[in-house]
Design an enzyme around this catalytic site. Structure first.
Site, PDB file in Angstrom:
ATOM      1  N   ASP A 220       0.830  -1.252  -0.047  1.00 49.24           N
ATOM      2  CA  ASP A 220       0.140  -0.117   0.048  1.00 49.24           C
ATOM      3  C   ASP A 220       0.865   1.073  -0.077  1.00 49.24           C
ATOM      4  O   ASP A 220       0.721   2.099   0.797  1.00 49.24           O
ATOM      5  CB  ASP A 220      -1.013  -0.040   1.231  1.00 49.24           C
ATOM      6  CG  ASP A 220      -1.731  -1.220   1.312  1.00 49.24           C
ATOM      7  OD1 ASP A 220      -1.860  -1.919   0.445  1.00 49.24           O
ATOM      8  OD2 ASP A 220      -2.022  -1.602   2.490  1.00 49.24           O
TER       9      ASP A 220
ATOM     10  N   GLU B  83     -11.399  -0.222  -3.384  1.00 45.89           N
ATOM     11  CA  GLU B  83     -10.658   0.262  -2.034  1.00 45.89           C
ATOM     12  C   GLU B  83      -9.354   1.312  -2.672  1.00 45.89           C
ATOM     13  O   GLU B  83      -9.255   1.157  -3.915  1.00 45.89           O
ATOM     14  CB  GLU B  83     -10.251  -0.818  -1.057  1.00 45.89           C
ATOM     15  CG  GLU B  83      -9.215  -1.871  -1.695  1.00 45.89           C
ATOM     16  CD  GLU B  83      -8.891  -2.924  -0.728  1.00 45.89           C
ATOM     17  OE1 GLU B  83      -9.423  -2.878   0.381  1.00 45.89           O
ATOM     18  OE2 GLU B  83      -7.971  -3.826  -1.087  1.00 45.89           O
TER      19      GLU B  83
END
Length: 488
Positions: free
Chosen positions: A42, A219
């Site tokens: 991420d 997401e």
């Protein structure tokens, strides 16, 4: 064949004009991953005042930032702890940090929760004392984004017409992490960098089949803006599958808070490439090259289809491109074996790298293009980016040129058994020589250009039955076949 190269290098070129080098030097070469395990999922990466800054998921109660003058240097840059969490119900499982410079200060948004993962994840924000991305940082608070302070993750800031919005992921109907449901994208306006104006509104659910592999998921939203257009890119499908990928919405209406203002692209922008050994490439951010002329993506991916959603994921980077219709082209995730040139303008390198097409002299409706890695001259090239190349200083001789594909970063035109192919840069001496050409006055027209092979200087790039080769040139037809014009 290569045994005669040294002899051929001694052949003088009588009629050649001086070579014209490309107008800029790219940054230091690098290979993916730019940051390895364990703190490399991420990722967020930005460039500010001469340095790159990098932060990523840690799964712990600490937040780290790396700093480097070059993209390549991030791999060995130290991890500096900028914050240790101690807030109630937010002491561990730090995910998806995202940094934004707002009103002269950096705001670092992150997801965190209690030590038991993962139903307690909520959004939190830190504020820097000044304009230094390394901080120091103070805790500003939690962002209440869903009814009853429900589950929310992966937030970042989107600015439209001077107004800041917060985009994030949550479950529709506030169903919660434990109860399944559709993990979707939401947006709210920010009254200041640490205060949402209200509960978020839904703007995207996972409706396409490619968004529902493993679990239905939208997401990791992150904005990408250019020429007045706003795209909101996001990660789709379950991160534990190799089919985790990137999709995009475009803001086509006037109100970012209205779902009707967003149009979803029907196909993913970026996804697994088994040939290159890249699985689950997603959860990303974007950054500009130091000279501001190039757009880059940083993302995480796995090296095997069996790896999942944990600490096996590493951070990778590559240049992106733009389609003629103004939409982003993220290309294909490159192999870790591919040598890429760093961003333009690193360490003060001047100017922007030239992006051009090569037009055929005697078939002026045709342009050099790659198609399934073969190199041809074709009319009406689709997609148009297949006919665009970054013309950079030669890989074997900076006074010559090399041609890097715009939409396949790290892939250059190189000859192999005299036939041109688009192939990834392996970094070997042979590859660099095969991919280097001396630009000379056009053999059929001196106002055009011809390209002499660096390591076989009796041969030039020419088309034959529309296929690009390097051949000796002697006849009028051959000279015309070997003449091209660099055009925008």
């Amino acid at each position: 064949m290569r045994a005669i190269a040294a002899v051929l290098m001694m052949i003088a070129l009588v009629v050649a004009a001086p070579a014209t080098p490309a107008s800029a030097a790219p940054g230091a070469n690098f290979q993916n991953p730019i940051v390895g395990t364990p703190n490399s999922a991420d990722p967020w990466l930005g460039y500010h005042n001469g340095s790159y800054y990098y932060t990523a998921t840690t799964w712990t109660g600490r937040i780290y930032i790396r700093k480097s003058a070059t993209l390549a240097g991030l791999r060995t840059a130290p991890e500096t702890t900028v914050f240790t969490m101690s807030q109630p119900n937010a002491v561990s499982n730090m995910w998806a940090p995202s940094m934004h410079l707002l009103n002269g200060r950096w705001y670092l948004y992150y997801s965190a929760g209690p030590s038991a993962c993962c139903g307690g994840q909520r959004q939190h924000v830190l504020e820097s004392a000044g304009s230094d991305p390394m901080g120091p940082y103070t805790y500003k608070g939690a962002l209440v984004l869903m009814p009853n302070n429900g589950w929310s993750i992966d937030g970042s800031v989107l600015t439209v017409n001077g107004i800041n919005y917060f985009v994030y992921s949550a479950f529709n109907n506030n169903s919660g992490f434990e109860n399944g449901g559709l993990q979707s994208l939401y947006i709210t306006r920010l009254t200041n960098p640490w205060t949402p104006a209200g509960i978020g509104t839904l703007i995207s659910e996972p409706t396409y089949a490619w968004e529902r592999v493993g679990n239905p998921v939208n997401e990791g939203p992150y904005p990408l803006q250019r020429n007045g257009r706003t795209f909101l890119t996001y990660s789709a499908s379950y991160c534990g599958t190799p089919d985790y990928k990137i999709g995009s919405l475009e803001l086509t209406g006037s109100n970012p808070l209205a779902r009707s203002s967003w149009t979803k692209m029907a196909s993913p922008l970026f996804q697994r490439n088994d040939t290159n050994g890249v699985y689950g490439p997603a959860h990303h951010s974007f950054f500009k090259s130091p000279d501001g002329t190039e757009d880059w993506i940083v993302y995480h991916a796995n090296d095997a289809a069996s790896q999942g959603c944990g600490t096996t994921r590493t951070s990778r980077a590559q240049r992106i491109a733009w389609n003629p219709d103004g939409t982003p082209s993220l290309g294909v995730p490159v192999s870790n074996a591919t040598v890429q040139a760093g961003p333009s303008g690193e360490l003060g390198n001047p100017g922007a790298v030239t992006v051009q097409r090569l037009q055929s002299y005697n078939l002026p409706d045709r342009y050099v293009r790659h198609s399934n890695y073969a190199v041809r001259v074709d009319p009406a090239v689709t997609p148009a980016l297949d006919a665009q190349f970054r013309i950079v200083p030669g890989l074997a001789d900076s006074g010559a040129v090399s041609f890097e594909s715009v939409n396949f970063p790290g892939h250059y035109l190189r000859h192999n058994n005299y036939v041109l192919r688009l192939e990834p840069n392996t970094g070997t001496t042979t590859y660099r020589q095969d991919a280097t050409f001396r630009q000379v006055a056009g053999l059929a027209d001196s106002s055009w250009q011809s390209f002499q092979s660096y390591n076989f200087p009796d041969r030039y790039i020419r088309h034959s039955n529309y296929v690009l080769r390097i051949d000796p040139v002697s006849t009028t037809t051959e000279r015309a076949d070997a003449t091209f014009r660099r055009v925008s």
